[in-house]
Design a protein around this motif. Structure first.
Motif, PDB file in Angstrom:
ATOM      1  N   VAL A  20       0.845  -1.187   0.000  1.00 27.80           N
ATOM      2  CA  VAL A  20       0.000   0.000   0.000  1.00 27.80           C
ATOM      3  C   VAL A  20       0.884   1.241   0.000  1.00 27.80           C
ATOM      4  O   VAL A  20       2.003   1.227   0.517  1.00 27.80           O
ATOM      5  N   ARG A  21       0.366   2.292  -0.579  1.00 26.56           N
ATOM      6  CA  ARG A  21       1.076   3.568  -0.621  1.00 26.56           C
ATOM      7  C   ARG A  21       0.447   4.481   0.419  1.00 26.56           C
ATOM      8  O   ARG A  21      -0.714   4.847   0.324  1.00 26.56           O
ATOM      9  N   ILE A  42     -15.044  -1.993   7.370  1.00 31.92           N
ATOM     10  CA  ILE A  42     -14.952  -0.726   8.101  1.00 31.92           C
ATOM     11  C   ILE A  42     -14.825   0.428   7.114  1.00 31.92           C
ATOM     12  O   ILE A  42     -15.528   1.430   7.221  1.00 31.92           O
ATOM     13  N   GLY A  43     -13.936   0.284   6.138  1.00 26.34           N
ATOM     14  CA  GLY A  43     -13.752   1.335   5.146  1.00 26.34           C
ATOM     15  C   GLY A  43     -15.005   1.584   4.325  1.00 26.34           C
ATOM     16  O   GLY A  43     -15.393   2.735   4.103  1.00 26.34           O
ATOM     17  N   GLN A  44     -15.658   0.515   3.896  1.00 20.52           N
ATOM     18  CA  GLN A  44     -16.865   0.654   3.076  1.00 20.52           C
ATOM     19  C   GLN A  44     -17.959   1.423   3.803  1.00 20.52           C
ATOM     20  O   GLN A  44     -18.725   2.159   3.177  1.00 20.52           O
ATOM     21  N   VAL A  50      -9.757   0.168   1.266  1.00 18.75           N
ATOM     22  CA  VAL A  50      -8.885  -0.290   2.359  1.00 18.75           C
ATOM     23  C   VAL A  50      -7.665   0.622   2.458  1.00 18.75           C
ATOM     24  O   VAL A  50      -7.271   1.023   3.555  1.00 18.75           O
ATOM     25  N   THR A  51      -7.081   0.968   1.329  1.00 17.47           N
ATOM     26  CA  THR A  51      -5.902   1.841   1.350  1.00 17.47           C
ATOM     27  C   THR A  51      -6.227   3.200   1.962  1.00 17.47           C
ATOM     28  O   THR A  51      -5.460   3.726   2.773  1.00 17.47           O
ATOM     29  N   GLN A  52      -7.366   3.763   1.600  1.00 19.01           N
ATOM     30  CA  GLN A  52      -7.770   5.048   2.184  1.00 19.01           C
ATOM     31  C   GLN A  52      -7.981   4.917   3.690  1.00 19.01           C
ATOM     32  O   GLN A  52      -7.587   5.807   4.454  1.00 19.01           O
ATOM     33  N   LEU A  53      -8.589   3.810   4.122  1.00 17.24           N
ATOM     34  CA  LEU A  53      -8.778   3.581   5.557  1.00 17.24           C
ATOM     35  C   LEU A  53      -7.435   3.471   6.262  1.00 17.24           C
ATOM     36  O   LEU A  53      -7.234   4.081   7.317  1.00 17.24           O
ATOM     37  N   LEU A  54      -6.505   2.703   5.688  1.00 20.30           N
ATOM     38  CA  LEU A  54      -5.193   2.535   6.321  1.00 20.30           C
ATOM     39  C   LEU A  54      -4.473   3.874   6.440  1.00 20.30           C
ATOM     40  O   LEU A  54      -3.870   4.167   7.471  1.00 20.30           O
ATOM     41  N   GLU A  55      -4.563   4.687   5.402  1.00 17.31           N
ATOM     42  CA  GLU A  55      -3.920   6.003   5.450  1.00 17.31           C
ATOM     43  C   GLU A  55      -4.550   6.871   6.537  1.00 17.31           C
ATOM     44  O   GLU A  55      -3.853   7.538   7.302  1.00 17.31           O
ATOM     45  N   ARG A  56      -5.863   6.825   6.641  1.00 16.04           N
ATOM     46  CA  ARG A  56      -6.575   7.609   7.668  1.00 16.04           C
ATOM     47  C   ARG A  56      -6.202   7.127   9.065  1.00 16.04           C
ATOM     48  O   ARG A  56      -5.916   7.928   9.958  1.00 16.04           O
ATOM     49  N   LEU A  57      -6.210   5.804   9.274  1.00 12.09           N
ATOM     50  CA  LEU A  57      -5.838   5.257  10.579  1.00 12.09           C
ATOM     51  C   LEU A  57      -4.396   5.623  10.921  1.00 12.09           C
ATOM     52  O   LEU A  57      -4.095   6.009  12.063  1.00 12.09           O
ATOM     53  N   HIS A  58      -3.509   5.507   9.957  1.00 13.28           N
ATOM     54  CA  HIS A  58      -2.101   5.845  10.164  1.00 13.28           C
ATOM     55  C   HIS A  58      -1.960   7.296  10.599  1.00 13.28           C
ATOM     56  O   HIS A  58      -1.296   7.611  11.583  1.00 13.28           O
ATOM     57  N   ASP A  59      -2.624   8.200   9.858  1.00  8.35           N
ATOM     58  CA  ASP A  59      -2.533   9.624  10.171  1.00  8.35           C
ATOM     59  C   ASP A  59      -3.082   9.948  11.556  1.00  8.35           C
ATOM     60  O   ASP A  59      -2.485  10.717  12.307  1.00  8.35           O
ATOM     61  N   GLU A  60      -4.230   9.362  11.883  1.00 11.46           N
ATOM     62  CA  GLU A  60      -4.843   9.645  13.188  1.00 11.46           C
ATOM     63  C   GLU A  60      -4.034   9.030  14.325  1.00 11.46           C
ATOM     64  O   GLU A  60      -3.941   9.608  15.409  1.00 11.46           O
ATOM     65  N   LEU A  61      -3.408   7.884  14.066  1.00 14.23           N
ATOM     66  CA  LEU A  61      -2.549   7.267  15.082  1.00 14.23           C
ATOM     67  C   LEU A  61      -1.322   8.137  15.350  1.00 14.23           C
ATOM     68  O   LEU A  61      -0.954   8.375  16.501  1.00 14.23           O
ATOM     69  N   VAL A  62      -0.709   8.651  14.295  1.00 13.40           N
ATOM     70  CA  VAL A  62       0.445   9.545  14.453  1.00 13.40           C
ATOM     71  C   VAL A  62       0.029  10.813  15.191  1.00 13.40           C
ATOM     72  O   VAL A  62       0.727  11.277  16.100  1.00 13.40           O
TER      73      VAL A  62
END
Length: 127
Positions: A20-21, A42-44, A50-62
């Motif tokens: 994923v990017r 969850i993303g749907q 899924v990639t958009q969800l992972l990016e969002r989770l990553h950003d919010e976790l940081v």
């Protein structure tokens, strides 16, 4: 007792690696197929891939913690929390109800010990 668990489709616990990017950086994440399926659901719910969800989770976790740590483990726990919160009727099982429409404080209030990190200055676990 064990039949409940051992009757799972073996494909559900086979691992799959996805590249994923995240903000232009390609990373590989290896999760079991069931985790990928739950993350897709969850993303749907909020119109995300899924990639958009992972990016969002990553950003919010940081933003919340300052670092990511073991992102694959975080994603596994996120999928498990989602299913557990549904089982505890905190998140509706109706997938047409977006996660973003839920009151996070209400979803997270009075969780069992260890399910969330207490916020500073708060009596309840709102992690």
């Amino acid at each position: 007792m064990c039949e409940i668990f051992i009757s799972a489709d073996p494909e559900s616990y086979e691992s799959r690696t996805r590249s994923v990017r995240l903000h232009g950086v390609i990373t590989s994440i290896r999760l079991e197929n069931l985790h990928w399926e739950v993350l897709a659901e969850i993303g749907q719910r909020d119109g995300m891939s899924v990639t958009q969800l992972l990016e969002r989770l990553h950003d919010e976790l940081v933003a919340a913690r300052g670092e990511v740590g073991n992102f694959a483990s975080f994603l596994r726990v996120s999928a498990l929390r989602y299913m557990a919160l549904q089982a505890h009727q905190r998140i509706p099982t109706d997938v047409n109800v977006p996660i973003r429409s839920l009151d996070a404080r209400k979803v997270l209030e009075h969780l069992p010990a260890g399910w969330a990190t207490p916020r500073v200055g708060s009596e309840s676990a709102l992690g």
